[in-house]
Write a protein that holds these residues in place. Structure first.
Motif, PDB file in Angstrom:
ATOM      1  N   GLU A 126       9.573 -31.834  12.537  1.00 47.28           N
ATOM      2  CA  GLU A 126       9.777 -33.122  13.210  1.00 47.28           C
ATOM      3  C   GLU A 126      11.119 -33.068  13.929  1.00 47.28           C
ATOM      4  O   GLU A 126      12.176 -33.318  13.343  1.00 47.28           O
ATOM      5  CB  GLU A 126       9.746 -34.261  12.187  1.00 47.28           C
ATOM      6  CG  GLU A 126       8.447 -34.378  11.412  1.00 47.28           C
ATOM      7  CD  GLU A 126       7.291 -34.816  12.293  1.00 47.28           C
ATOM      8  OE1 GLU A 126       7.540 -35.340  13.404  1.00 47.28           O
ATOM      9  OE2 GLU A 126       6.128 -34.624  11.875  1.00 47.28           O
ATOM     10  N   GLY A 152      14.387 -33.854  15.756  1.00 51.84           N
ATOM     11  CA  GLY A 152      15.217 -35.045  15.796  1.00 51.84           C
ATOM     12  C   GLY A 152      15.092 -35.922  14.575  1.00 51.84           C
ATOM     13  O   GLY A 152      15.667 -37.013  14.520  1.00 51.84           O
ATOM     14  N   SER A 153      14.337 -35.470  13.557  1.00 56.88           N
ATOM     15  CA  SER A 153      14.149 -36.271  12.349  1.00 56.88           C
ATOM     16  C   SER A 153      14.101 -35.335  11.150  1.00 56.88           C
ATOM     17  O   SER A 153      14.599 -34.215  11.205  1.00 56.88           O
ATOM     18  CB  SER A 153      12.868 -37.099  12.467  1.00 56.88           C
ATOM     19  OG  SER A 153      12.759 -38.013  11.385  1.00 56.88           O
ATOM     20  N   ASP A 154      13.523 -35.788  10.037  1.00 55.62           N
ATOM     21  CA  ASP A 154      13.467 -35.003   8.807  1.00 55.62           C
ATOM     22  C   ASP A 154      12.112 -34.307   8.664  1.00 55.62           C
ATOM     23  O   ASP A 154      11.069 -34.889   8.973  1.00 55.62           O
ATOM     24  CB  ASP A 154      13.661 -35.906   7.580  1.00 55.62           C
ATOM     25  CG  ASP A 154      15.091 -36.408   7.456  1.00 55.62           C
ATOM     26  OD1 ASP A 154      15.932 -35.993   8.266  1.00 55.62           O
ATOM     27  OD2 ASP A 154      15.350 -37.214   6.546  1.00 55.62           O
ATOM     28  N   THR A 155      12.152 -33.085   8.158  1.00 53.72           N
ATOM     29  CA  THR A 155      10.947 -32.346   7.823  1.00 53.72           C
ATOM     30  C   THR A 155      11.075 -31.841   6.392  1.00 53.72           C
ATOM     31  O   THR A 155      12.057 -31.162   6.062  1.00 53.72           O
ATOM     32  CB  THR A 155      10.742 -31.144   8.770  1.00 53.72           C
ATOM     33  OG1 THR A 155      10.633 -31.622  10.121  1.00 53.72           O
ATOM     34  CG2 THR A 155       9.495 -30.364   8.401  1.00 53.72           C
TER      35      THR A 155
END
Length: 292
Positions: A20, A22-25
């Motif tokens: 993801e 720009g976000s959390d994975t």
């Protein structure tokens, strides 16, 4: 057997789905030993094959840990710790089907041709396996070429792993094939074969490359592998499918299994099956090295 190449720290990020941006994975993150040459040496030791690794690390905690891990695994380490340098590191983004590597080669670029020659001149080994990575970078290329030259002078058989498609494109197929000319065995995966031989079926790519080296293996992952010899022999082996947890190090394990068999006198088909069996063992667990 002597293996020449890279010993680094792997930061393995095993994620079960798309990253993801720009976000959390969510992922399982582990830190341990890596490097194509070091992994192959570890898998060779796993097959009970006597093996020495020639490599370079930094004079740091990471370098000492990496050498200690391999020594514990049964690999003899001819590894210089370079003062003022840092041990190389690789972030491995391992998804369900593929892996991407973000690399800082660090001290691996300082591999010294004098160290390589001294070890080869003192050895009673009969085979040299060279990771392609030293050839693909200006700082370590002389050491890789020295390994092949010293091995040829001493009558060792030789194998080279093509290593990675992107840096192969950077140096160019013509240059790389000139550097490895007339080695006994070249291993490459499908992407690397496309760079070196042009798009074609694996058997045709392998045949084309035998104009440069004596034997060629083109690996196609779960689809199997093809061996072609300059004399005209072409053998393809398709392994049984196995559940895959992590593809990291599978090619290195395959190389170890194949070399252990071939250097013991087994025919190409049997060597391919041995490589496939060790590759299957590698993908069944997280990380690039044998477990236990």
């Amino acid at each position: 057997m002597i293996v020449v190449g890279d010993l680094v720290t792997d930061v393995l990020v095993a994620h079960g789905g798309p990253i993801e941006l720009g976000s959390d994975t969510a992922a399982a993150i582990t830190v341990g030993g890596g490097g194509q040459a070091a992994n192959t040496a570890a898998w060779l030791a796993h097959t009970s094959r006597p093996v020495t690794l020639i490599a370079a690390v930094g004079d740091d905690a990471a370098g000492r840990e990496r050498v200690a891990e391999l020594t514990a695994a049964g690999v003899r380490c001819a590894v210089r710790a370079h003062s003022g340098a840092v041990t190389g590191s690789v972030v491995v983004l391992a998804g369900p089907e593929e892996r991407t590597m973000i690399t800082d080669r660090g001290a691996a670029l300082l591999l010294d041709p004098a160290d390589v020659r001294a070890e080869l001149e003192a050895t009673d080994a009969t085979h040299l396996h060279l990771s392609g990575y030293p050839l693909l970078h200006d700082g370590s290329r002389t050491a890789g070429l020295e390994a092949l030259a010293a091995a040829a002078e001493r009558g060792l058989t030789t194998s080279v792993d093509a290593a990675s498609a992107a840096p192969l494109r950077s140096v160019g197929a013509r240059a790389f094939l000139t550097w490895v000319a007339d080695c006994d065995l070249l291993l490459c995966n499908a992407d690397e074969a496309d760079v070196l031989a042009g798009p074609a079926a694996a058997a045709e790519q392998a045949r084309r490359l035998t104009s440069h080296v004596r034997n060629v293996v083109v690996k196609q992952g779960a689809a199997g592998a093809t061996w072609a010899s300059r004399g005209g022999t072409v053998v393809t082996v398709t392994p049984s499918r196995v559940p895959m947890k992590d593809p990291t190090g599978a090619g290195d394990a395959f190389a170890a299994g194949l070399l252990a068999a071939w250097c013991s006198g087994q025919e190409p088909g049997a060597a391919l099956k041995s490589g496939a069996a060790l590759g299957a063992e590698a993908v069944a667990s997280i990380g690039a090295r044998p477990r236990g």
